[in-house]
Design a protein around this motif. Sequence first.
Motif, PDB file in Angstrom:
ATOM      1  N   VAL A  29       0.984  -1.346   0.069  1.00 31.67           N
ATOM      2  CA  VAL A  29       0.012   0.191   0.026  1.00 31.67           C
ATOM      3  C   VAL A  29       0.890   1.251  -0.040  1.00 31.67           C
ATOM      4  CG1 VAL A  29      -1.872  -1.226   1.319  1.00 31.67           C
ATOM      5  CG2 VAL A  29      -0.125   0.149   2.354  1.00 31.67           C
ATOM      6  N   ASP A  30       0.241   2.284  -0.467  1.00 26.99           N
ATOM      7  CA  ASP A  30       1.217   3.630  -0.777  1.00 26.99           C
ATOM      8  C   ASP A  30       1.067   4.359   0.836  1.00 26.99           C
ATOM      9  OD1 ASP A  30       2.324   3.167  -3.302  1.00 26.99           O
ATOM     10  OD2 ASP A  30       0.260   3.301  -3.978  1.00 26.99           O
ATOM     11  N   PHE A  31      -0.161   4.224   1.225  1.00 27.56           N
ATOM     12  CA  PHE A  31      -0.412   5.271   2.469  1.00 27.56           C
ATOM     13  C   PHE A  31      -1.603   4.522   3.321  1.00 27.56           C
ATOM     14  CE2 PHE A  31      -3.206   6.912  -0.810  1.00 27.56           C
ATOM     15  CZ  PHE A  31      -4.242   6.870  -0.318  1.00 27.56           C
ATOM     16  N   LEU A  32      -1.596   4.730   4.388  1.00 27.90           N
ATOM     17  CA  LEU A  32      -2.624   4.102   5.208  1.00 27.90           C
ATOM     18  C   LEU A  32      -3.591   5.238   5.899  1.00 27.90           C
ATOM     19  CD1 LEU A  32      -0.622   1.750   7.293  1.00 27.90           C
ATOM     20  CD2 LEU A  32      -2.353   1.320   5.657  1.00 27.90           C
ATOM     21  N   GLU A  33      -4.838   5.074   6.467  1.00 27.28           N
ATOM     22  CA  GLU A  33      -5.538   5.947   6.908  1.00 27.28           C
ATOM     23  C   GLU A  33      -6.334   5.398   8.202  1.00 27.28           C
ATOM     24  OE1 GLU A  33      -8.841   8.748   4.900  1.00 27.28           O
ATOM     25  OE2 GLU A  33      -9.856   6.747   5.605  1.00 27.28           O
ATOM     26  N   ILE A  34      -6.421   6.205   9.344  1.00 29.50           N
ATOM     27  CA  ILE A  34      -6.988   5.996  10.726  1.00 29.50           C
ATOM     28  C   ILE A  34      -7.739   6.811  10.930  1.00 29.50           C
ATOM     29  CG2 ILE A  34      -5.160   4.276  11.301  1.00 29.50           C
ATOM     30  CD1 ILE A  34      -3.915   6.490  13.119  1.00 29.50           C
ATOM     31  N   ALA A  35      -8.912   6.366  11.976  1.00 19.72           N
ATOM     32  CA  ALA A  35      -9.627   7.300  12.638  1.00 19.72           C
ATOM     33  C   ALA A  35      -9.139   7.916  14.119  1.00 19.72           C
ATOM     34  CB  ALA A  35     -10.997   6.838  13.000  1.00 19.72           C
ATOM     35  N   PRO A  36      -8.677   9.285  14.180  1.00 18.27           N
ATOM     36  CA  PRO A  36      -7.846   9.414  15.353  1.00 18.27           C
ATOM     37  C   PRO A  36      -8.546   9.049  16.837  1.00 18.27           C
ATOM     38  CG  PRO A  36      -8.706  11.252  14.555  1.00 18.27           C
ATOM     39  CD  PRO A  36      -8.713  10.177  13.400  1.00 18.27           C
ATOM     40  N   GLU A  37      -9.930   9.114  16.667  1.00 17.31           N
ATOM     41  CA  GLU A  37     -10.599   8.888  17.989  1.00 17.31           C
ATOM     42  C   GLU A  37     -10.333   7.681  18.562  1.00 17.31           C
ATOM     43  OE1 GLU A  37     -13.223  11.671  15.657  1.00 17.31           O
ATOM     44  OE2 GLU A  37     -11.907  10.128  15.241  1.00 17.31           O
ATOM     45  N   ASN A  38     -10.038   6.439  17.506  1.00 17.29           N
ATOM     46  CA  ASN A  38      -9.813   5.295  17.934  1.00 17.29           C
ATOM     47  C   ASN A  38      -8.514   4.926  18.387  1.00 17.29           C
ATOM     48  OD1 ASN A  38     -12.437   4.558  17.048  1.00 17.29           O
ATOM     49  ND2 ASN A  38     -12.001   3.809  15.171  1.00 17.29           N
ATOM     50  N   TRP A  39      -7.596   5.748  18.296  1.00 12.70           N
ATOM     51  CA  TRP A  39      -6.314   5.519  18.718  1.00 12.70           C
ATOM     52  C   TRP A  39      -5.538   6.854  19.584  1.00 12.70           C
ATOM     53  CZ3 TRP A  39      -3.525   1.466  17.070  1.00 12.70           C
ATOM     54  CH2 TRP A  39      -4.342   0.484  15.913  1.00 12.70           C
ATOM     55  N   ILE A  40      -6.321   7.976  19.872  1.00 13.38           N
ATOM     56  CA  ILE A  40      -5.815   8.863  20.837  1.00 13.38           C
ATOM     57  C   ILE A  40      -5.668   8.104  22.282  1.00 13.38           C
ATOM     58  CG2 ILE A  40      -6.408  10.905  21.986  1.00 13.38           C
ATOM     59  CD1 ILE A  40      -7.517  12.077  19.376  1.00 13.38           C
ATOM     60  N   GLY A  41      -4.311   8.199  23.056  1.00 10.85           N
ATOM     61  CA  GLY A  41      -4.245   7.499  23.983  1.00 10.85           C
ATOM     62  C   GLY A  41      -3.989   6.023  24.371  1.00 10.85           C
ATOM     63  N   VAL A  42      -4.339   5.420  23.178  1.00 12.04           N
ATOM     64  CA  VAL A  42      -3.846   4.026  23.055  1.00 12.04           C
ATOM     65  C   VAL A  42      -2.186   3.787  23.214  1.00 12.04           C
ATOM     66  CG1 VAL A  42      -3.671   1.843  21.642  1.00 12.04           C
ATOM     67  CG2 VAL A  42      -5.855   3.431  21.798  1.00 12.04           C
ATOM     68  N   GLY A  43      -1.794   3.088  24.156  1.00 11.51           N
ATOM     69  CA  GLY A  43      -0.302   2.670  24.401  1.00 11.51           C
ATOM     70  C   GLY A  43      -0.182   1.414  24.232  1.00 11.51           C
ATOM     71  N   GLY A  44       0.872   0.860  24.956  1.00  9.44           N
ATOM     72  CA  GLY A  44       1.078  -0.497  25.051  1.00  9.44           C
ATOM     73  C   GLY A  44       1.573  -1.171  23.774  1.00  9.44           C
ATOM     74  N   ARG A  45       1.224  -2.494  23.435  1.00 12.28           N
ATOM     75  CA  ARG A  45       1.485  -3.359  22.292  1.00 12.28           C
ATOM     76  C   ARG A  45       0.878  -2.480  21.046  1.00 12.28           C
ATOM     77  NH1 ARG A  45      -1.227  -6.971  19.706  1.00 12.28           N
ATOM     78  NH2 ARG A  45      -2.564  -7.137  21.504  1.00 12.28           N
ATOM     79  N   LEU A  46      -0.357  -2.108  21.019  1.00  9.06           N
ATOM     80  CA  LEU A  46      -1.080  -1.579  19.966  1.00  9.06           C
ATOM     81  C   LEU A  46      -0.432  -0.257  19.702  1.00  9.06           C
ATOM     82  CD1 LEU A  46      -4.980  -2.401  20.608  1.00  9.06           C
ATOM     83  CD2 LEU A  46      -3.470  -3.314  19.160  1.00  9.06           C
TER      84      LEU A  46
END
Length: 280
Positions: A29-46
Amino acid sequence: MDRSFVSGAGLGLRRGLLAGLGENAVGQVDFLEIAPENWIGVGGRLGRQLRVLTERLPFLCHGLSLNLGGFAPLDRELLKAIKAFLDTHGIRAYSEHLSACADEGMLYDLMPLPFDEATVRRVAERVRIVQDVLQRPLIIENVSAYARLPGELDEPGFVRAVLEAADCQLLLDVNNVYVNSVNFDFDPAAYLAAMPSERIAYLHVAGHYDEAPGLKIDTHGAAVADPVWSLLAQTYALHGVRPTLLERDFNFPPLGELYAEVEGIRRLQERAEAQRGYGT
């Protein structure tokens, strides 16, 4: 916005795809896209897995909950958290839906807006506020819908009016155009032709569900349908090749099947570039 922010064909990153993409996304793939609300504050392995990918590939963010079309005050704390996330991960661009998703509380859906001049002015002002807080441009996306609210504009006219009043760019979702064309009985090719080429930043394609004759549901849970592939080719012919992202939210097939759809986007892009080169 510089149109070189990303190029080619991309894929929406969901947690169910994270492990596999971390192993072999580069080159597929040339780029990826995410929803920031699903990742803000996520730490650890993920969090570590995400960081590895954002350091190796260009990323875009596609928001879910700004509520651009709503009446409730914009969530300034969310905007600050989004800005910090975009800065931390070097996100190339940020987009949101041209819809409402909250009132007294979060509605967890993308609700349609009245296609009228008052809504154009209100949404444009909210877009300007978002851009001021984020200190970067905002790209807005046309959305799928299953009801229409009263208004003097048609959907393409409304989208154009918001783009012009807010002086922002468009994430043109080709599947949403197709879904709405069936649900509200209009010509999708005419809709695409009405979009201003100079404001189209990038494109989305996705699968949908045939609920009933004359009713499509935008699920992102299936392969891209043939009519949407055809409309994507028409979009390139009308507006030139734009970066294009495949969305898939659930019912994940083997990753190779998603890569094959991404490659299908690339083939259409290459064909469109060749045709333009030949002047056809």
